[in-house]
Scaffold this motif. Structure first.
Motif, PDB file in Angstrom:
ATOM      1  N   VAL A 128       0.830  -1.198   0.000  1.00 37.89           N
ATOM      2  CA  VAL A 128       0.000   0.000   0.000  1.00 37.89           C
ATOM      3  C   VAL A 128       0.870   1.255   0.000  1.00 37.89           C
ATOM      4  N   HIS A 129       0.424   2.267  -0.732  1.00 33.26           N
ATOM      5  CA  HIS A 129       1.078   3.566  -0.911  1.00 33.26           C
ATOM      6  C   HIS A 129       2.243   3.531  -1.903  1.00 33.26           C
ATOM      7  N   PHE A 130       2.832   2.381  -2.152  1.00 30.53           N
ATOM      8  CA  PHE A 130       4.024   2.330  -3.000  1.00 30.53           C
ATOM      9  C   PHE A 130       3.730   1.552  -4.287  1.00 30.53           C
ATOM     10  N   HIS A 131       3.680   0.246  -4.188  1.00 27.68           N
ATOM     11  CA  HIS A 131       3.313  -0.593  -5.337  1.00 27.68           C
ATOM     12  C   HIS A 131       1.931  -1.159  -5.029  1.00 27.68           C
ATOM     13  N   ASP A 132       0.914  -0.329  -5.187  1.00 29.47           N
ATOM     14  CA  ASP A 132      -0.418  -0.641  -4.674  1.00 29.47           C
ATOM     15  C   ASP A 132      -1.274  -1.317  -5.735  1.00 29.47           C
ATOM     16  N   ILE A 133      -2.383  -1.883  -5.279  1.00 32.40           N
ATOM     17  CA  ILE A 133      -3.373  -2.471  -6.172  1.00 32.40           C
ATOM     18  C   ILE A 133      -4.504  -1.463  -6.385  1.00 32.40           C
ATOM     19  N   ASP A 134      -5.291  -1.742  -7.415  1.00 39.71           N
ATOM     20  CA  ASP A 134      -6.306  -0.770  -7.812  1.00 39.71           C
ATOM     21  C   ASP A 134      -7.593  -0.932  -6.992  1.00 39.71           C
ATOM     22  N   THR A 135      -7.484  -0.642  -5.714  1.00 35.05           N
ATOM     23  CA  THR A 135      -8.641  -0.555  -4.824  1.00 35.05           C
ATOM     24  C   THR A 135      -8.319   0.480  -3.759  1.00 35.05           C
ATOM     25  N   PHE A 136      -9.299   1.288  -3.419  1.00 35.87           N
ATOM     26  CA  PHE A 136      -9.066   2.400  -2.500  1.00 35.87           C
ATOM     27  C   PHE A 136      -9.176   1.988  -1.035  1.00 35.87           C
ATOM     28  N   TYR A 137      -9.740   0.815  -0.752  1.00 32.57           N
ATOM     29  CA  TYR A 137      -9.988   0.429   0.635  1.00 32.57           C
ATOM     30  C   TYR A 137      -8.717   0.321   1.485  1.00 32.57           C
ATOM     31  N   PRO A 138      -7.615  -0.286   1.006  1.00 30.67           N
ATOM     32  CA  PRO A 138      -6.404  -0.314   1.837  1.00 30.67           C
ATOM     33  C   PRO A 138      -5.872   1.087   2.175  1.00 30.67           C
ATOM     34  N   ASP A 141     -11.512  -7.059  -0.979  1.00 32.46           N
ATOM     35  CA  ASP A 141     -11.088  -6.529  -2.273  1.00 32.46           C
ATOM     36  C   ASP A 141      -9.676  -6.977  -2.638  1.00 32.46           C
ATOM     37  N   THR A 142      -8.814  -7.160  -1.637  1.00 32.71           N
ATOM     38  CA  THR A 142      -7.449  -7.609  -1.904  1.00 32.71           C
ATOM     39  C   THR A 142      -7.447  -9.004  -2.510  1.00 32.71           C
ATOM     40  N   PHE A 143      -8.278  -9.898  -1.967  1.00 35.60           N
ATOM     41  CA  PHE A 143      -8.334 -11.263  -2.499  1.00 35.60           C
ATOM     42  C   PHE A 143      -9.028 -11.314  -3.859  1.00 35.60           C
ATOM     43  N   ARG A 144      -9.771 -10.291  -4.204  1.00 33.99           N
ATOM     44  CA  ARG A 144     -10.363 -10.240  -5.543  1.00 33.99           C
ATOM     45  C   ARG A 144      -9.363  -9.738  -6.578  1.00 33.99           C
ATOM     46  N   TYR A 150       0.702  -8.781   1.080  1.00 31.02           N
ATOM     47  CA  TYR A 150       0.152  -7.424   0.954  1.00 31.02           C
ATOM     48  C   TYR A 150      -0.627  -7.033   2.209  1.00 31.02           C
ATOM     49  N   LEU A 151      -1.460  -7.932   2.702  1.00 21.42           N
ATOM     50  CA  LEU A 151      -2.257  -7.642   3.895  1.00 21.42           C
ATOM     51  C   LEU A 151      -1.372  -7.531   5.138  1.00 21.42           C
ATOM     52  N   LEU A 152      -0.307  -8.332   5.220  1.00 22.99           N
ATOM     53  CA  LEU A 152       0.628  -8.209   6.339  1.00 22.99           C
ATOM     54  C   LEU A 152       1.329  -6.854   6.312  1.00 22.99           C
ATOM     55  N   LEU A 170       1.488  16.517  10.614  1.00 21.85           N
ATOM     56  CA  LEU A 170       1.898  15.259  10.003  1.00 21.85           C
ATOM     57  C   LEU A 170       0.713  14.541   9.374  1.00 21.85           C
ATOM     58  N   LEU A 171      -0.449  14.580  10.017  1.00 21.63           N
ATOM     59  CA  LEU A 171      -1.645  13.943   9.462  1.00 21.63           C
ATOM     60  C   LEU A 171      -2.069  14.611   8.168  1.00 21.63           C
ATOM     61  N   LEU A 172      -2.017  15.942   8.121  1.00 19.59           N
ATOM     62  CA  LEU A 172      -2.374  16.670   6.902  1.00 19.59           C
ATOM     63  C   LEU A 172      -1.449  16.295   5.749  1.00 19.59           C
ATOM     64  N   VAL A 173      -0.155  16.223   6.028  1.00 24.06           N
ATOM     65  CA  VAL A 173       0.813  15.857   4.990  1.00 24.06           C
ATOM     66  C   VAL A 173       0.599  14.418   4.542  1.00 24.06           C
ATOM     67  N   TYR A 174       0.368  13.525   5.494  1.00 30.06           N
ATOM     68  CA  TYR A 174       0.191  12.102   5.182  1.00 30.06           C
ATOM     69  C   TYR A 174      -1.055  11.865   4.331  1.00 30.06           C
ATOM     70  N   VAL A 175      -2.159  12.488   4.690  1.00 29.50           N
ATOM     71  CA  VAL A 175      -3.397  12.331   3.920  1.00 29.50           C
ATOM     72  C   VAL A 175      -3.218  12.861   2.498  1.00 29.50           C
ATOM     73  N   SER A 176      -2.568  14.019   2.376  1.00 26.67           N
ATOM     74  CA  SER A 176      -2.355  14.611   1.051  1.00 26.67           C
ATOM     75  C   SER A 176      -1.496  13.710   0.171  1.00 26.67           C
ATOM     76  N   LEU A 177      -0.394  13.201   0.734  1.00 22.12           N
ATOM     77  CA  LEU A 177       0.504  12.347  -0.043  1.00 22.12           C
ATOM     78  C   LEU A 177      -0.158  11.022  -0.405  1.00 22.12           C
ATOM     79  N   ALA A 178      -0.902  10.440   0.542  1.00 21.57           N
ATOM     80  CA  ALA A 178      -1.545   9.149   0.274  1.00 21.57           C
ATOM     81  C   ALA A 178      -2.591   9.279  -0.824  1.00 21.57           C
ATOM     82  N   LEU A 179      -3.401  10.339  -0.771  1.00 22.64           N
ATOM     83  CA  LEU A 179      -4.419  10.530  -1.811  1.00 22.64           C
ATOM     84  C   LEU A 179      -3.777  10.850  -3.159  1.00 22.64           C
ATOM     85  N   TRP A 180      -2.756  11.696  -3.140  1.00 27.08           N
ATOM     86  CA  TRP A 180      -2.068  12.020  -4.395  1.00 27.08           C
ATOM     87  C   TRP A 180      -1.439  10.776  -5.000  1.00 27.08           C
ATOM     88  N   ARG A 181      -0.832   9.950  -4.151  1.00 29.00           N
ATOM     89  CA  ARG A 181      -0.174   8.741  -4.629  1.00 29.00           C
ATOM     90  C   ARG A 181      -1.181   7.782  -5.256  1.00 29.00           C
TER      91      ARG A 181
END
Length: 332
Positions: free
Chosen positions: A176-186, A249-252, A262-264, A289-300
């Protein structure tokens, strides 16, 4: 003429009866004034400030709890006294509470009743260090608030996170956040955990009395608690529901051998988020830190993870135009 007069008389009498029947005499309600004794007032005041009172149930969580057999005044007067111990795991009930202002250690003494019929006194400060409310939610909060456990978890999670993430990067596994799968739930789960940890730490900083009241009288129902605790409980339920959606969604999207690492990794990132945002919020850094983290995670996610196209032949989601990896069709 006589018949007509009697008819009008009957109509008038009927109308008068209807009017009198519809008349409602208001009942005067006398206000009820409850008169409390001085002892009841003191008990209510104590329960409000200390969050427990008579007949409250505790569970011994220390190895043992020592109780004084004699009255507290005898101990303060240096009279000979006896004591007995209550072993770990036994239940106690608050039988009496005494306030002794001349006690230099702790002015509050609590008499506890044991299930075997024994009664004993102890300082409140000593008692609270060695007991926990007899409720599974309170016991869970107390267990995960233990400083030694928190330090152990921090060290364990950091080691696991560094080693695990390093192995995942080397094997080019999904994370998650780096080499992620195409689902927003994680991504959403990681963000909700970070926000919940920040909110939890904020309650302890700015509304400690509210959190202490919840500790002594817990509930999992957000609507039965004050607003702050209700919002925190809502975030806890959101974590649970989002976790279920993320796992499903991960198992799908991935095979079993790819989904488990991935889940670990997702669990490790959530644990690190909890620790980082819980502690940094105490120093007010966590909010930025939360503001920066949310922004980067959504942008990523929206920039590099979300699929923008669909294969016109088989319907597979594609991140870019070109040959479909599933059916080989060319999408222009």
């Amino acid at each position: 003429m006589c018949m007509q007069s009697s008819r009008w008389f009957f109509v008038g009498a009927l109308f008068a009866c209807l009017i009198s029947a519809c008349h409602h005499q208001p009942v005067e309600v006398q206000p009820v004034v409850m008169e409390y004794t001085e002892q009841q007032i003191d008990s209510l005041s104590f329960a409000h400030t200390h969050h427990y009172s008579h007949n409250y149930n505790f569970l011994v969580q220390a190895d043992s709890l020592m109780l004084l057999l004699q009255m507290p005044e005898e101990a303060l007067s240096n009279f000979p006294t006896d004591s007995f111990s209550i072993p770990k795991g036994d239940r106690l009930v608050v039988a009496d509470i005494r306030i002794l202002p001349n006690d230099s250690i702790d002015s509050v003494w609590v008499q506890l009743a044991h299930e075997e019929g024994m009664f004993g006194w102890v300082h409140e400060s000593e008692m609270l260090e060695q007991v926990v409310p007899d409720d599974p939610i309170s016991q869970f909060i107390s267990y995960f608030s233990n400083k030694h456990l928190v330090i152990f978890l921090v060290v364990f999670i950091v080691i696991f996170f560094v080693y695990g993430i390093r192995k995942l990067f080397k094997s080019n596994a999904y994370i998650v956040h780096f080499h992620d799968i195409d689902t927003f739930y994680p991504t959403l789960l990681a963000l909700v955990v970070a926000a919940s940890a920040t909110f939890y730490s904020s309650i302890q900083m700015f509304a400690p009395e509210t959190w202490e009241e919840f500790y002594f009288h817990p509930s999992l129902n957000p609507f039965s608690q004050p607003l702050l605790i209700g919002l925190f409980l809502a975030s806890v339920w959101a974590i649970l529901l989002t976790s279920m959606a993320a796992v499903d969604d991960t198992f799908r999207h991935l095979s079993f051998q790819d989904a488990v690492p991935y889940l670990l990794g997702l669990a490790g990132i959530c644990a690190v988020n909890y620790i980082i945002f819980t502690f940094t919020t105490m120093y007010y850094v966590g909010y930025l830190l939360l503001l920066v983290y949310v922004s980067l995670a959504l942008w990523r996610y929206f920039r590099h993870t979300r699929s923008k196209y669909i294969c016109g032949n088989c319907g597979m989601l594609l991140k870019k135009k070109g040959r479909c990896p599933r059916c080989g069709a060319i999408n222009e």
